[in-house]
Design a protein around this motif. Structure first.
Motif, PDB file in Angstrom:
ATOM      1  N   ILE A 127      -5.939   3.734  -1.563  1.00 15.65           N
ATOM      2  CA  ILE A 127      -7.082   3.628  -0.663  1.00 15.65           C
ATOM      3  C   ILE A 127      -8.310   3.388  -1.529  1.00 15.65           C
ATOM      4  O   ILE A 127      -8.534   4.108  -2.511  1.00 15.65           O
ATOM      5  N   PHE A 128      -9.105   2.387  -1.159  1.00 12.91           N
ATOM      6  CA  PHE A 128     -10.241   1.990  -1.973  1.00 12.91           C
ATOM      7  C   PHE A 128     -11.550   2.278  -1.251  1.00 12.91           C
ATOM      8  O   PHE A 128     -11.603   2.371  -0.020  1.00 12.91           O
ATOM      9  N   VAL A 156      -1.486  13.864  -2.753  1.00 10.54           N
ATOM     10  CA  VAL A 156      -2.720  13.081  -2.764  1.00 10.54           C
ATOM     11  C   VAL A 156      -3.472  13.336  -4.068  1.00 10.54           C
ATOM     12  O   VAL A 156      -3.631  14.487  -4.480  1.00 10.54           O
ATOM     13  N   VAL A 157      -3.929  12.249  -4.698  1.00  5.03           N
ATOM     14  CA  VAL A 157      -4.865  12.360  -5.823  1.00  5.03           C
ATOM     15  C   VAL A 157      -6.061  11.487  -5.482  1.00  5.03           C
ATOM     16  O   VAL A 157      -5.902  10.297  -5.195  1.00  5.03           O
ATOM     17  N   LEU A 158      -7.246  12.075  -5.489  1.00  3.03           N
ATOM     18  CA  LEU A 158      -8.428  11.310  -5.124  1.00  3.03           C
ATOM     19  C   LEU A 158      -9.527  11.466  -6.168  1.00  3.03           C
ATOM     20  O   LEU A 158      -9.722  12.540  -6.736  1.00  3.03           O
ATOM     21  N   LEU A 185       3.288   9.094  -3.482  1.00  2.48           N
ATOM     22  CA  LEU A 185       1.972   9.434  -4.001  1.00  2.48           C
ATOM     23  C   LEU A 185       0.900   8.568  -3.347  1.00  2.48           C
ATOM     24  O   LEU A 185       1.022   7.343  -3.307  1.00  2.48           O
ATOM     25  N   LEU A 186      -0.157   9.217  -2.847  1.00  5.55           N
ATOM     26  CA  LEU A 186      -1.299   8.526  -2.269  1.00  5.55           C
ATOM     27  C   LEU A 186      -2.484   8.691  -3.204  1.00  5.55           C
ATOM     28  O   LEU A 186      -2.891   9.815  -3.521  1.00  5.55           O
ATOM     29  N   LEU A 187      -3.047   7.565  -3.678  1.00  4.56           N
ATOM     30  CA  LEU A 187      -4.213   7.570  -4.550  1.00  4.56           C
ATOM     31  C   LEU A 187      -5.411   7.059  -3.766  1.00  4.56           C
ATOM     32  O   LEU A 187      -5.321   6.040  -3.080  1.00  4.56           O
ATOM     33  N   ALA A 188      -6.539   7.750  -3.886  1.00  5.35           N
ATOM     34  CA  ALA A 188      -7.742   7.353  -3.164  1.00  5.35           C
ATOM     35  C   ALA A 188      -8.913   7.307  -4.142  1.00  5.35           C
ATOM     36  O   ALA A 188      -9.204   8.295  -4.816  1.00  5.35           O
ATOM     37  N   ASP A 189      -9.561   6.144  -4.213  1.00  6.50           N
ATOM     38  CA  ASP A 189     -10.690   5.941  -5.122  1.00  6.50           C
ATOM     39  C   ASP A 189     -11.978   5.906  -4.300  1.00  6.50           C
ATOM     40  O   ASP A 189     -12.265   4.928  -3.619  1.00  6.50           O
ATOM     41  N   GLU A 190     -12.735   7.001  -4.324  1.00  7.54           N
ATOM     42  CA  GLU A 190     -13.979   7.138  -3.555  1.00  7.54           C
ATOM     43  C   GLU A 190     -13.780   6.738  -2.084  1.00  7.54           C
ATOM     44  O   GLU A 190     -14.478   5.862  -1.554  1.00  7.54           O
ATOM     45  N   PRO A 191     -12.839   7.360  -1.383  1.00  8.04           N
ATOM     46  CA  PRO A 191     -12.501   6.902  -0.026  1.00  8.04           C
ATOM     47  C   PRO A 191     -13.609   7.076   0.992  1.00  8.04           C
ATOM     48  O   PRO A 191     -13.563   6.449   2.055  1.00  8.04           O
ATOM     49  N   THR A 192     -14.602   7.919   0.712  1.00  2.18           N
ATOM     50  CA  THR A 192     -15.727   8.089   1.641  1.00  2.18           C
ATOM     51  C   THR A 192     -17.015   7.481   1.094  1.00  2.18           C
ATOM     52  O   THR A 192     -18.071   7.604   1.728  1.00  2.18           O
TER      53      THR A 192
END
Length: 237
Positions: free
Chosen positions: A93-94, A199-201, A167-174
């Motif tokens: 998720i970007f 989750v890793v964000l 695995l779910l990776l989120a880079d600054e999702p908000t």
């Protein structure tokens, strides 16, 4: 806490300019993330947190050390194998969604499954299920440009989950959302974690870290400076 590791980094370092002075982007980082954890990576701009995420995703390679995700030695993969690894193991998720504006919402969500070899009809059935679960099935035939930021991020989450990644990776999702949409996405990520998703964000959003993460890692000057368990908000009221 579940004992099965999904992520294992061992003494990982990455320097982008060998001639540059100062610390590398990441220096001797060791990290283990277990199945079912939700981990927030915090740190100032340039601290190395995005480098850490890119190494886990196989978008970059370490100069030294090893990166293992769900049993795969990511640091050994070539370009084609890295792409297959991301399709099979990683949902991403970007901050700015990275949706394709000329595809409908349903087509955006189904695309990674089709690239992984799933039949189109099967991929679209799976996409429809996810869109319904995430409460945006009414937008299936719309194009991303007609949606709000929060709705687009829900589409991005559905796309990230289409191949059932461990695995779910989120880079600054908000990071690109207004406060209401940010709160909506925080709730969504919390629900996914509660359902067992690892989750890793990476985030600057302290509310996101407090709400969604069971563990917070702080990265400073390329080094993991702190690693602690989050205290649930209700426990400190």
């Amino acid at each position: 806490m579940p004992s099965t590791p999904v992520i294992e980094l061992c003494e990982v370092s990455r320097r982008y300019d060998a001639a540059a002075e100062g610390p590398p982007a990441l220096c001797d980082a060791s990290l283990t993330v277990h199945r079912g954890e939700a981990v927030a990576i915090l740190g100032p701009s340039g601290s190395g947190k995005s480098t850490l995420l890119n190494l886990i995703a196989g978008l970059d390679r370490p100069d030294t050390g090893t990166v293992t995700v769900d049993g795969v030695r990511v640091d050994r993969l070539g370009e084609a194998a890295s792409a297959r690894y991301r399709r099979a193991k990683i949902g991403m998720i970007f901050q700015f969604f990275n949706l394709l504006d000329d595809l409908t919402v349903a087509d955006n969500v189904a695309l990674p499954a089709q690239l992984a070899g799933m039949y189109r009809a099967t991929a679209h059935r799976r996409a429809a299920e996810l869109l319904e679960t995430l409460g945006i099935d009414r937008h299936a035939r719309a194009y991303p440009g007609r949606l709000s930021g929060g709705e687009r991020q829900r589409v991005a989450v559905a796309r990230a989950l289409i191949n059932r990644p461990p695995l779910l990776l989120a880079d600054e999702p908000t990071g690109a959302l207004d406060s209401a949409s940010g709160q909506d996405v925080r709730g969504l990520l919390s629900e996914l974690h509660a359902d067992g998703q690892t989750v890793v964000l990476v985030t600057h959003d302290l509310a996101l870290a407090r709400t969604c993460a069971t563990r917070t890692i702080e990265v400073v000057d390329g080094r993991i400076a702190a690693d602690g368990i989050n205290v649930p908000a209700e426990a400190v009221r």
